[in-house]
Design a protein around this motif. Sequence first.
Motif, PDB file in Angstrom:
ATOM      1  N   THR A  97      73.829  59.197 119.570  1.00  0.00           N
ATOM      2  CA  THR A  97      74.604  60.425 119.734  1.00  0.00           C
ATOM      3  C   THR A  97      74.371  61.051 121.102  1.00  0.00           C
ATOM      4  O   THR A  97      75.314  61.434 121.787  1.00  0.00           O
ATOM      5  CB  THR A  97      74.263  61.434 118.617  1.00  0.00           C
ATOM      6  N   ARG A 100      76.200  59.540 123.984  1.00  0.00           N
ATOM      7  CA  ARG A 100      77.637  59.829 124.071  1.00  0.00           C
ATOM      8  C   ARG A 100      77.929  61.218 124.629  1.00  0.00           C
ATOM      9  O   ARG A 100      79.067  61.518 124.964  1.00  0.00           O
ATOM     10  CB  ARG A 100      78.285  59.722 122.685  1.00  0.00           C
ATOM     11  N   HIS A 101      76.914  62.077 124.668  1.00  0.00           N
ATOM     12  CA  HIS A 101      77.154  63.477 125.035  1.00  0.00           C
ATOM     13  C   HIS A 101      76.195  63.949 126.120  1.00  0.00           C
ATOM     14  O   HIS A 101      75.027  63.583 126.127  1.00  0.00           O
ATOM     15  CB  HIS A 101      77.008  64.375 123.802  1.00  0.00           C
TER      16      HIS A 101
END
Length: 166
Positions: A97, A100-101
């Motif tokens: 996660t 991705r950010h």
Amino acid sequence: MSNMTPQDIQRIRDALSTARMSTYDLAVVAGGKSALDLYAWNAEISGALLGPLHLCEIVIRNAVSDALTTVYQQNWPWNPSFERSLPQQRKNELIATRNRHPNTGKVIPDLTFFSGKTCSQTGTLAVYGILIFNVFSQTWARNSQTSRKGSISMMSWMQYGNCATA
């Protein structure tokens, strides 16, 4: 549902399944609403709760993030201590996660592990203690008698019910 034919009602019941409708069949009272009417009412009530439930989820998720920030600093998704505190499956989710950010605010909504299970699985008693205290302390502080009992109950809940360290 009253202006439907018996065939229409049966088609809907068949589409919903006998297993699903059996709960509503048991709840029907003679002279009262039909099982299908009860099912429709339940769907309406459930729909009405989606908005408040959505807001509750966001508030809880943000409160957990605030607690994690208190313990692991603002960029907690990238903090090695936090990462080590997670079981492998949760660690993998966190790494994927955060890759991705670019920032914590974007990571939070994509993580699925903000739940009571995380607390007991990771042993993050300090984080959940801060979270629970911050969320409930104002409620407990309203009544001095309740405040003391609430703190004891909170510690019992954390130690014995949900946040026992692994």
